[in-house]
Design a protein around this motif. Structure first.
Motif, PDB file in Angstrom:
ATOM      1  N   MET A   1      38.637  20.180  43.063  1.00  0.00           N
ATOM      2  CA  MET A   1      40.189  21.309  42.684  1.00  0.00           C
ATOM      3  C   MET A   1      40.585  21.387  44.438  1.00  0.00           C
ATOM      4  O   MET A   1      39.809  21.850  45.078  1.00  0.00           O
ATOM      5  N   THR A   5      39.603  28.903  45.628  1.00  0.00           N
ATOM      6  CA  THR A   5      39.869  29.890  45.840  1.00  0.00           C
ATOM      7  C   THR A   5      39.983  30.876  46.640  1.00  0.00           C
ATOM      8  O   THR A   5      39.001  31.004  47.179  1.00  0.00           O
ATOM      9  N   ILE A   8      37.304  35.501  41.648  1.00  0.00           N
ATOM     10  CA  ILE A   8      36.823  34.736  40.621  1.00  0.00           C
ATOM     11  C   ILE A   8      36.648  35.592  39.786  1.00  0.00           C
ATOM     12  O   ILE A   8      36.327  36.679  39.401  1.00  0.00           O
ATOM     13  N   ILE A  10      35.241  36.157  36.221  1.00  0.00           N
ATOM     14  CA  ILE A  10      33.490  35.492  35.137  1.00  0.00           C
ATOM     15  C   ILE A  10      34.072  35.485  33.723  1.00  0.00           C
ATOM     16  O   ILE A  10      33.779  33.934  33.037  1.00  0.00           O
ATOM     17  N   ASN A  11      35.054  35.611  32.826  1.00  0.00           N
ATOM     18  CA  ASN A  11      35.578  35.820  31.726  1.00  0.00           C
ATOM     19  C   ASN A  11      36.821  35.571  30.965  1.00  0.00           C
ATOM     20  O   ASN A  11      37.499  36.198  31.829  1.00  0.00           O
ATOM     21  N   VAL A  18      37.395  39.451  40.249  1.00  0.00           N
ATOM     22  CA  VAL A  18      36.178  39.884  42.025  1.00  0.00           C
ATOM     23  C   VAL A  18      36.905  39.089  42.908  1.00  0.00           C
ATOM     24  O   VAL A  18      37.011  37.545  42.761  1.00  0.00           O
ATOM     25  N   THR A  20      36.440  37.373  46.872  1.00  0.00           N
ATOM     26  CA  THR A  20      34.924  36.552  46.793  1.00  0.00           C
ATOM     27  C   THR A  20      35.326  36.172  48.474  1.00  0.00           C
ATOM     28  O   THR A  20      34.819  35.667  48.927  1.00  0.00           O
ATOM     29  N   VAL A  32      40.143  31.085  39.382  1.00  0.00           N
ATOM     30  CA  VAL A  32      40.031  30.004  38.089  1.00  0.00           C
ATOM     31  C   VAL A  32      39.696  30.257  36.868  1.00  0.00           C
ATOM     32  O   VAL A  32      39.345  31.254  36.180  1.00  0.00           O
ATOM     33  N   ILE A  48      35.427  42.232  50.216  1.00  0.00           N
ATOM     34  CA  ILE A  48      34.567  41.354  49.220  1.00  0.00           C
ATOM     35  C   ILE A  48      33.588  41.881  48.018  1.00  0.00           C
ATOM     36  O   ILE A  48      32.647  42.459  48.456  1.00  0.00           O
ATOM     37  N   TYR A  49      33.659  40.833  47.027  1.00  0.00           N
ATOM     38  CA  TYR A  49      32.430  41.464  46.050  1.00  0.00           C
ATOM     39  C   TYR A  49      33.147  42.554  45.084  1.00  0.00           C
ATOM     40  O   TYR A  49      32.949  43.087  44.398  1.00  0.00           O
ATOM     41  N   HIS A  50      34.033  42.878  45.403  1.00  0.00           N
ATOM     42  CA  HIS A  50      34.406  44.492  44.872  1.00  0.00           C
ATOM     43  C   HIS A  50      36.123  43.094  43.710  1.00  0.00           C
ATOM     44  O   HIS A  50      36.439  42.571  44.044  1.00  0.00           O
ATOM     45  N   LYS A  51      35.971  44.662  43.043  1.00  0.00           N
ATOM     46  CA  LYS A  51      37.106  43.848  41.536  1.00  0.00           C
ATOM     47  C   LYS A  51      38.660  44.782  42.497  1.00  0.00           C
ATOM     48  O   LYS A  51      39.060  45.393  42.334  1.00  0.00           O
ATOM     49  N   LYS A  65      35.035  43.350  32.127  1.00  0.00           N
ATOM     50  CA  LYS A  65      34.341  42.371  33.025  1.00  0.00           C
ATOM     51  C   LYS A  65      33.498  41.511  32.042  1.00  0.00           C
ATOM     52  O   LYS A  65      31.943  42.620  31.573  1.00  0.00           O
ATOM     53  N   TYR A  66      32.551  40.588  32.453  1.00  0.00           N
ATOM     54  CA  TYR A  66      31.982  39.763  32.158  1.00  0.00           C
ATOM     55  C   TYR A  66      32.556  39.574  30.536  1.00  0.00           C
ATOM     56  O   TYR A  66      31.214  39.634  29.174  1.00  0.00           O
ATOM     57  N   HIS A  84      38.112  50.505  41.177  1.00  0.00           N
ATOM     58  CA  HIS A  84      36.575  50.928  41.448  1.00  0.00           C
ATOM     59  C   HIS A  84      36.308  52.039  41.498  1.00  0.00           C
ATOM     60  O   HIS A  84      37.036  52.661  40.647  1.00  0.00           O
TER      61      HIS A  84
ATOM     62  N   LEU B 161      27.911  37.965  39.602  1.00  0.00           N
ATOM     63  CA  LEU B 161      28.625  37.297  39.572  1.00  0.00           C
ATOM     64  C   LEU B 161      28.959  35.726  39.422  1.00  0.00           C
ATOM     65  O   LEU B 161      29.904  35.703  38.097  1.00  0.00           O
ATOM     66  N   GLY B 239      28.449  46.977  47.464  1.00  0.00           N
ATOM     67  CA  GLY B 239      29.005  45.869  47.349  1.00  0.00           C
ATOM     68  C   GLY B 239      29.859  45.572  46.245  1.00  0.00           C
ATOM     69  O   GLY B 239      30.266  44.265  45.861  1.00  0.00           O
ATOM     70  N   GLY B 240      30.725  46.908  45.643  1.00  0.00           N
ATOM     71  CA  GLY B 240      31.644  46.335  44.708  1.00  0.00           C
ATOM     72  C   GLY B 240      31.453  47.133  43.174  1.00  0.00           C
ATOM     73  O   GLY B 240      32.176  46.468  42.579  1.00  0.00           O
ATOM     74  N   THR B 242      30.670  49.160  40.501  1.00  0.00           N
ATOM     75  CA  THR B 242      31.230  50.917  40.521  1.00  0.00           C
ATOM     76  C   THR B 242      30.863  51.271  39.071  1.00  0.00           C
ATOM     77  O   THR B 242      30.307  52.582  39.504  1.00  0.00           O
ATOM     78  N   HIS B 253      23.366  39.751  31.445  1.00  0.00           N
ATOM     79  CA  HIS B 253      24.204  38.251  31.319  1.00  0.00           C
ATOM     80  C   HIS B 253      23.063  37.227  31.814  1.00  0.00           C
ATOM     81  O   HIS B 253      23.465  36.096  31.367  1.00  0.00           O
ATOM     82  N   LEU B 341      31.377  30.650  43.107  1.00  0.00           N
ATOM     83  CA  LEU B 341      31.134  31.443  43.454  1.00  0.00           C
ATOM     84  C   LEU B 341      33.314  31.263  44.444  1.00  0.00           C
ATOM     85  O   LEU B 341      34.284  31.485  44.712  1.00  0.00           O
ATOM     86  N   ARG B 342      33.508  29.710  44.965  1.00  0.00           N
ATOM     87  CA  ARG B 342      34.530  29.304  46.108  1.00  0.00           C
ATOM     88  C   ARG B 342      35.231  28.566  44.742  1.00  0.00           C
ATOM     89  O   ARG B 342      36.021  28.159  45.316  1.00  0.00           O
TER      90      ARG B 342
END
Lengths: 97, 386
Positions: A1, A5, A8, A10-11, A18, A20, A32, A48-51, A65-66, A84, B161, B239-240, B242, B253, B341-342
């Motif tokens: 790629m 990015t 992320i 997830i679904n 989220v 990264t 993606v 980081i790692y928040h939505k 999510k998921y 959040h 994640l 950490g995110g 909620t 999952h 993740l990347r």
């Protein structure tokens, strides 16, 4: 790629992505979905790692999510906005007896 | 898809060929360890329980010990009891024989006449068993003979994640090949039980999912504790994470997306192929031990902070999506899935690679925990010793 990015999904049916890495208002988020890079403008700070929202989410609408509901929006959430505790709460169906 | 394993006389297929030196109680554990040190090809384990336990706890301990002896990765067992413990060697022998017809010898320290006499005889049995085991050849079997265990421990935001979704994809792939995948850690379903229940194949199975959670919550409320208060924790939120359903979804999952076809008790063996749930505690070592006792030949274990853990008889493949953790703990962690993740790899691509790694380990590739000889054991319990 080719393009790196910074988020992320997830679904593919998720209404949130989220981060990264830490994103700030004005940044472009790249992630993606189904093998293709999508991008949106970030409108608030997202740690980081928040939505953040991939689309506008109306107050009362469930947030995904998921590929699953993770709760309900308690105010209108705009695309690119941090999602959040200030705008999302749990819908606990609880244990059925 | 196929793998190479060892055919057992009880019809199961092992991916390792251990001779197990199994102590009935804590009082026989050091003796078992001494025997194991005499004979290459044996494994022993530390059993903290087996005596001074209430009936329900004793039943759990005996189920775990007998389940480990019956695990397909074990060629045969040398069972060592002290003599006066609650988990009597004769009862243990009967329980093991009810689960498997694999080779089994039993010794009782008080009857043999102490440590030296017990070690001498046990060592002779063990050496003979290792010789027989070493003459076996691996044969080719379909993936449907595999039972996969999944677990997490030392989680961080990358677990939910990327690591757990990758394991979920692996689980789907295995189930589609006719295998069994065990989802566990009941305490971590709380908040997502309604979502898991929707994945159940029948309304009865959905109710069983609610029931095992209710049983845990009742047990905790009896001692004045509660898992829902303050959950997600402040650290989770920073950490995110909620909501509680979001936190638990990250955990569940690992099971993937196939219908849940069975719910069963700790350390019991699944009777169905497909995605199943074993009722285990969130304590990772006790959960992994229960899964090995349930007959899983291999486990994938997700971690964020990193852990060296391994099981004496079931290879534990550890993976992380935290690149920093992988780089720091390369000698403990088998698979790096941080590419997800990347955005360099998809969950599907990584799930395919993980399936290949599971097949490699099934075929004999040594995991990092196996290379170091990690053999952590914890047995779940209901109450304090008596």
């Amino acid at each position: 790629m080719e393009r790196k990015t910074n988020a992320i999904v997830i679904n593919p049916s998720d209404s949130v992505a989220v981060a990264t890495e830490k994103l700030t208002a004005g940044d472009t988020a790249y992630y993606v979905v189904n093998g293709e890079i999508q991008e949106i403008k970030i409108v608030t700070e997202v740690p980081i790692y928040h939505k953040f929202a991939r689309k506008d989410i109306n107050k009362g609408e469930e947030v995904y999510k998921y590929g699953q509901s993770i709760g309900k929006a308690i105010r209108d959430i705009h695309v690119g906005e941090h999602v959040h505790t200030q705008n999302l709460v749990s819908i606990r169906e609880g244990i059925q007896h | 898809m196929n793998f190479f394993g060892y055919r057992r006389p009880d019809g199961t297929v092992g991916i390792r060929n251990h001779v197990l030196i199994l102590p009935c109680s804590a009082c026989a554990s050091t003796t078992a360890d001494m025997v194991s040190r005499q004979v290459q090809g044996t494994v022993a384990l530390v059993n903290q329980n087996g005596c001074a336990q209430v009936e329900s706890d004793l039943a759990i301990t005996m189920d775990v010990l007998a389940g480990l002896a019956a695990n397909p990765n074990v060629y045969g067992t040398v069972l060592i009891g002290l003599g006066c413990e609650n988990a009597q060697a004769s009862m243990m022998e009967k329980l093991i024989r009810s689960k498997t017809n694999k080779p089994l010898y039993t010794l009782v320290i008080q009857e043999e006449g102490g440590t030296v006499a017990t070690i001498k005889k046990a060592t002779e049995y063990a050496r003979q068993m290792v010789e027989e085991a070493s003459a076996m050849q691996r044969e080719e079997f379909p993936l449907s003979e595999l039972i996969l265990g999944t677990n997490c421990g030392g989680s961080d935001p990358t677990s939910g994640l990327a690591s757990n979704p990758v394991v979920g994809n692996l689980s789907d792939r295995l189930v589609d090949n006719g295998s069994t995948s065990i989802l566990c850690e009941t305490t971590e379903f709380i908040g997502a039980e309604h979502i898991l229940a929707k994945q159940a194949e029948t309304p009865e199975i959905a109710q069983q999912i609610y029931d095992i959670i209710q049983r845990y919550e009742d047990h905790l409320s009896n001692v004045g504790e509660n898992l829902r208060n303050g959950n997600p924790s402040p650290g989770n939120k920073a950490g995110g994470i909620t909501t509680l359903e979001e936190k638990s979804l990250g955990c569940i999952h690992k099971g993937g997306h196939r219908p849940i076809v069975e719910v069963f008790d700790y350390a019991q063996r699944p009777s169905k192929k497909g995605l199943v749930i074993m009722d285990t505690p969130g304590y990772d070592i006790a959960s992994v031990t229960g899964i090995a006792a349930g007959g899983a030949q291999v486990m994938v274990f997700t971690t964020g902070r990193g852990t060296p853990t391994g099981n004496p008889i079931m290879p534990v493949i550890k993976l992380t999506a935290n690149k920093g953790t992988y780089d720091k703990m390369k000698d403990n962690i088998d698979v790096d899935v941080s590419a997800v993740l990347r955005g360099e790899k998809t969950v599907e691509e990584m799930g395919g690679e993980l399936l290949q790694e599971v097949i490699n380990v099934a075929n004999g590739k040594v995991t990092k925990a196996e290379a170091f000889g990690f053999g952590d054991i914890a047995i779940s319990r209901v109450c304090n010793y008596v």
